[in-house]
Design a protein around this motif. Sequence first.
Motif, short mmCIF file in Angstrom:
data_model
loop_
_atom_site.label_atom_id
_atom_site.label_comp_id
_atom_site.label_asym_id
_atom_site.label_seq_id
_atom_site.Cartn_x
_atom_site.Cartn_y
_atom_site.Cartn_z
N THR A 1 9.76 2.58 -16.01
CA THR A 1 8.24 2.92 -16.25
C THR A 1 7.27 2.13 -15.23
OG1 THR A 1 7.76 1.46 -17.87
CG2 THR A 1 8.71 3.53 -18.59
N ALA A 2 7.66 1.17 -14.33
CA ALA A 2 6.99 0.48 -13.51
C ALA A 2 6.30 1.56 -12.31
CB ALA A 2 7.36 -0.93 -13.10
N SER A 3 5.48 0.82 -11.65
CA SER A 3 5.03 1.66 -10.32
C SER A 3 6.07 1.71 -9.20
CB SER A 3 3.69 1.02 -9.68
OG SER A 3 3.72 -0.25 -9.59
N ALA B 1 0.66 -1.36 -0.08
CA ALA B 1 0.03 0.09 0.10
C ALA B 1 0.93 1.32 -0.10
CB ALA B 1 -0.95 -0.08 1.33
N ALA B 2 2.06 1.22 0.69
CA ALA B 2 2.92 2.35 0.81
C ALA B 2 3.41 2.70 -0.56
CB ALA B 2 4.06 2.21 1.72
N VAL B 3 3.98 1.62 -1.41
CA VAL B 3 4.43 1.60 -2.64
C VAL B 3 3.50 2.29 -3.69
CG1 VAL B 3 5.11 0.29 -4.80
CG2 VAL B 3 6.23 -0.31 -2.57
N THR B 4 2.05 1.82 -3.37
CA THR B 4 1.04 2.33 -4.32
C THR B 4 0.89 3.69 -4.28
OG1 THR B 4 -0.09 0.07 -4.31
CG2 THR B 4 -1.52 2.04 -4.75
N SER B 5 0.81 4.22 -2.78
CA SER B 5 0.62 5.48 -2.51
C SER B 5 1.84 6.35 -3.17
CB SER B 5 0.61 5.68 -1.11
OG SER B 5 0.61 7.14 -0.53
N LEU B 6 2.80 6.08 -2.99
CA LEU B 6 4.27 6.87 -3.55
C LEU B 6 4.22 6.92 -5.06
CD1 LEU B 6 6.92 5.23 -1.08
CD2 LEU B 6 6.18 7.74 -0.85
N ALA B 7 3.67 5.62 -5.69
CA ALA B 7 3.57 5.59 -7.10
C ALA B 7 2.57 6.65 -7.67
CB ALA B 7 3.09 4.30 -7.50
N SER B 8 1.93 7.01 -6.83
CA SER B 8 0.98 8.28 -7.53
C SER B 8 1.70 9.51 -7.73
CB SER B 8 -0.18 8.73 -6.30
OG SER B 8 0.37 9.19 -5.20
#
Length: 217
Positions: free
Chosen positions: A106-108, A25-32
């Motif tokens: 280019t990945a999340s 979830a932290a990676v997803t948040s940062l990837a924004s």
Amino acid sequence: MAEAEVSARRPNKRGQATRDAMLDAAVTSLASGDPGSVSGNRIAKDIGATWGAIKYQFGDIDGLWAAVLRRTAERRGDLPVRDVPPGTPIADRVHAVVDLMYEGLTASDSRAIETLRAALPRDAAELERLYPQTAAEFASWSPSWNEACQRLFGDLGVDPARVHEVAEFLPGAVRGLVSEKQLGSYSDLDVARRGLANAIAAYLDPSATNAPGTDRP
């Protein structure tokens, strides 16, 4: 809670699943790409947990960031050295690495790393003082990457010094092409990527290494 306590804790299966879910979830948040996503409270909100729960798992924000970086490194893995048949030409190996890096950047996970890097101190000493675990994780990447590159070309008689030079500049060079893609460019980036790989392959060619006038201080 002391860092040693957090590091020494051996989470059970359920605890490990919770930890993994927090990291994803932290990676997803940062990837924004949102600069606000580096806030501990914001991460907690995006994760759907309390800051206390995150501190229980990681100790502090430094521990969380270091764990996020380890998570991305584990998913990224090593160069596919074992998949390279003996005798594979230098050019084929270089093109494979450049293409792999181009797609990976280019990945999340890579977007998450870029967001985090943008928020951290640029000065290495300051980063080490404020976020020692995060700094240590970043510092471990360069030797591992160089070692992987040396293994990739180790059976072809390539000059190790040149491999090291390529290992040092290649991530930044490929990141530049990815930036061009993200910003929009009139350049043909497929041609640019191919040209970069061809230039590196020519530089690493042992026959070029031994040619007169090719070595420079």
